[in-house]
Design a protein around this motif. Structure first.
Motif, PDB file in Angstrom:
ATOM      1  N   THR A 138     -21.539   5.068   2.789  1.00 59.56           N
ATOM      2  CA  THR A 138     -21.733   3.784   3.477  1.00 59.56           C
ATOM      3  C   THR A 138     -23.146   3.588   4.033  1.00 59.56           C
ATOM      4  O   THR A 138     -23.359   2.724   4.877  1.00 59.56           O
ATOM      5  N   ILE A 139     -24.102   4.324   3.535  1.00 60.23           N
ATOM      6  CA  ILE A 139     -25.462   4.274   4.068  1.00 60.23           C
ATOM      7  C   ILE A 139     -26.044   2.852   4.066  1.00 60.23           C
ATOM      8  O   ILE A 139     -26.758   2.467   4.990  1.00 60.23           O
ATOM      9  N   GLU A 140     -25.736   2.064   3.041  1.00 62.91           N
ATOM     10  CA  GLU A 140     -26.282   0.706   2.987  1.00 62.91           C
ATOM     11  C   GLU A 140     -25.565  -0.237   3.948  1.00 62.91           C
ATOM     12  O   GLU A 140     -26.136  -1.235   4.376  1.00 62.91           O
ATOM     13  N   LEU A 141     -24.328   0.066   4.288  1.00 63.59           N
ATOM     14  CA  LEU A 141     -23.598  -0.760   5.244  1.00 63.59           C
ATOM     15  C   LEU A 141     -24.067  -0.496   6.672  1.00 63.59           C
ATOM     16  O   LEU A 141     -23.824  -1.304   7.564  1.00 63.59           O
ATOM     17  N   GLU A 142     -24.723   0.633   6.879  1.00 64.04           N
ATOM     18  CA  GLU A 142     -25.218   1.000   8.204  1.00 64.04           C
ATOM     19  C   GLU A 142     -26.515   0.273   8.561  1.00 64.04           C
ATOM     20  O   GLU A 142     -26.941   0.294   9.703  1.00 64.04           O
ATOM     21  N   ARG A 143     -27.157  -0.343   7.562  1.00 62.11           N
ATOM     22  CA  ARG A 143     -28.404  -1.079   7.776  1.00 62.11           C
ATOM     23  C   ARG A 143     -28.130  -2.569   7.675  1.00 62.11           C
ATOM     24  O   ARG A 143     -27.245  -3.002   6.944  1.00 62.11           O
ATOM     25  N   SER A 144     -28.932  -3.354   8.368  1.00 59.25           N
ATOM     26  CA  SER A 144     -28.836  -4.801   8.192  1.00 59.25           C
ATOM     27  C   SER A 144     -29.939  -5.235   7.230  1.00 59.25           C
ATOM     28  O   SER A 144     -30.858  -4.477   6.940  1.00 59.25           O
ATOM     29  N   GLY A 145     -29.824  -6.440   6.731  1.00 64.40           N
ATOM     30  CA  GLY A 145     -30.824  -6.961   5.809  1.00 64.40           C
ATOM     31  C   GLY A 145     -30.565  -6.539   4.379  1.00 64.40           C
ATOM     32  O   GLY A 145     -29.543  -5.904   4.078  1.00 64.40           O
ATOM     33  N   PRO A 146     -31.485  -6.889   3.481  1.00 65.64           N
ATOM     34  CA  PRO A 146     -31.311  -6.581   2.057  1.00 65.64           C
ATOM     35  C   PRO A 146     -31.170  -5.078   1.809  1.00 65.64           C
ATOM     36  O   PRO A 146     -31.821  -4.273   2.472  1.00 65.64           O
ATOM     37  N   SER A 147     -30.312  -4.718   0.857  1.00 62.35           N
ATOM     38  CA  SER A 147     -30.084  -3.318   0.496  1.00 62.35           C
ATOM     39  C   SER A 147     -31.036  -2.927  -0.636  1.00 62.35           C
ATOM     40  O   SER A 147     -30.663  -2.944  -1.804  1.00 62.35           O
ATOM     41  N   TYR A 148     -32.258  -2.583  -0.280  1.00 62.30           N
ATOM     42  CA  TYR A 148     -33.214  -2.154  -1.301  1.00 62.30           C
ATOM     43  C   TYR A 148     -32.950  -0.702  -1.680  1.00 62.30           C
ATOM     44  O   TYR A 148     -32.818   0.170  -0.820  1.00 62.30           O
ATOM     45  N   THR A 149     -32.899  -0.441  -2.976  1.00 60.59           N
ATOM     46  CA  THR A 149     -32.620   0.899  -3.481  1.00 60.59           C
ATOM     47  C   THR A 149     -33.653   1.899  -2.973  1.00 60.59           C
ATOM     48  O   THR A 149     -33.309   3.044  -2.659  1.00 60.59           O
ATOM     49  N   TYR A 150     -34.909   1.487  -2.886  1.00 57.55           N
ATOM     50  CA  TYR A 150     -35.955   2.385  -2.403  1.00 57.55           C
ATOM     51  C   TYR A 150     -35.595   2.939  -1.021  1.00 57.55           C
ATOM     52  O   TYR A 150     -35.672   4.153  -0.789  1.00 57.55           O
ATOM     53  N   ASP A 151     -35.193   2.048  -0.103  1.00 61.42           N
ATOM     54  CA  ASP A 151     -34.846   2.480   1.255  1.00 61.42           C
ATOM     55  C   ASP A 151     -33.647   3.423   1.247  1.00 61.42           C
ATOM     56  O   ASP A 151     -33.613   4.416   1.979  1.00 61.42           O
TER      57      ASP A 151
END
Length: 190
Positions: free
Chosen positions: A74-87
């Motif tokens: 769920t790493i991408e759900l833990e961030r707000s904003g666009p889910s960039y693969t690099y990040d």
């Protein structure tokens, strides 16, 4: 070093096509696990917002619950904003420095790679695995591991449309997901 395949997407809803891709790549590359990465806000398309993030996560957990080598990350759900693969890859490599990551993309995304956020840095951090998809070319100057997947024409948008039209979705996704969708009246016409 553990070899981990990463399959990102909105999973709105997850379906047999996602599971087929994950399973084929897992076996073909002899990976240790496949991690499904539901994203918060896809940078290349609009999220449908027809169901909650919690429902998407519940559906994904239901879809993979019987497969020991599938996991939800769920790493991408833990961030707000666009889910960039690099990040995402940068964070995963920091959290799991002993893992080798293989990022699975469809042929539609192979064509789109030159437009990806920080693609030149990203290509140094992860191995891309491209799976065939009807009507798309798989040509790119970037290093891609190509894997042929049995053709199965299904998409989340097709499933949503069929539900709204009152058509059958049997065999397009696991029965447990169909039951969850019906019980919670998800994607039905308002």
């Amino acid at each position: 070093m553990r070899k981990i395949g990463l399959l990102g997407g909105t999973f709105d809803p997850p379906h047999h096509g996602h599971l087929l891709i994950a399973n084929e790549v897992f076996h073909e590359l002899e990976l240790d696990e496949i991690w499904f990465l539901p994203n918060q806000e896809p940078p290349h398309k609009e999220k449908s917002d027809l169901i909650t993030t919690e429902d998407r996560l519940n559906l994904l957990e239901l879809a993979i619950k019987d497969v020991s080598y599938f996991k939800v990350e769920t790493i991408e759900l833990e961030r707000s904003g666009p889910s960039y693969t690099y990040d995402t890859i940068k964070q995963l490599k920091d959290r799991y420095p002993d893992n080798l990551f293989y990022f699975i993309i469809g042929a539609d995304m192979i064509e789109y790679l030159p437009k990806w956020h920080k693609i030149d840095e990203l290509i140094e951090m992860v191995s891309f695995v491209g799976v065939n998809r009807p009507t798309y070319q798989e040509k790119t100057t970037y290093p891609i591991i190509h894997i042929d997947i049995p053709e199965f024409h299904v998409s989340s948008s097709l499933i949503r449309e069929r539900i709204q039209e009152g058509k059958s979705i049997r065999y397009l996704l696991p029965d447990s997901l169909i039951n969850y969708l019906k019980e919670n009246h998800l994607y039905e016409s308002k």
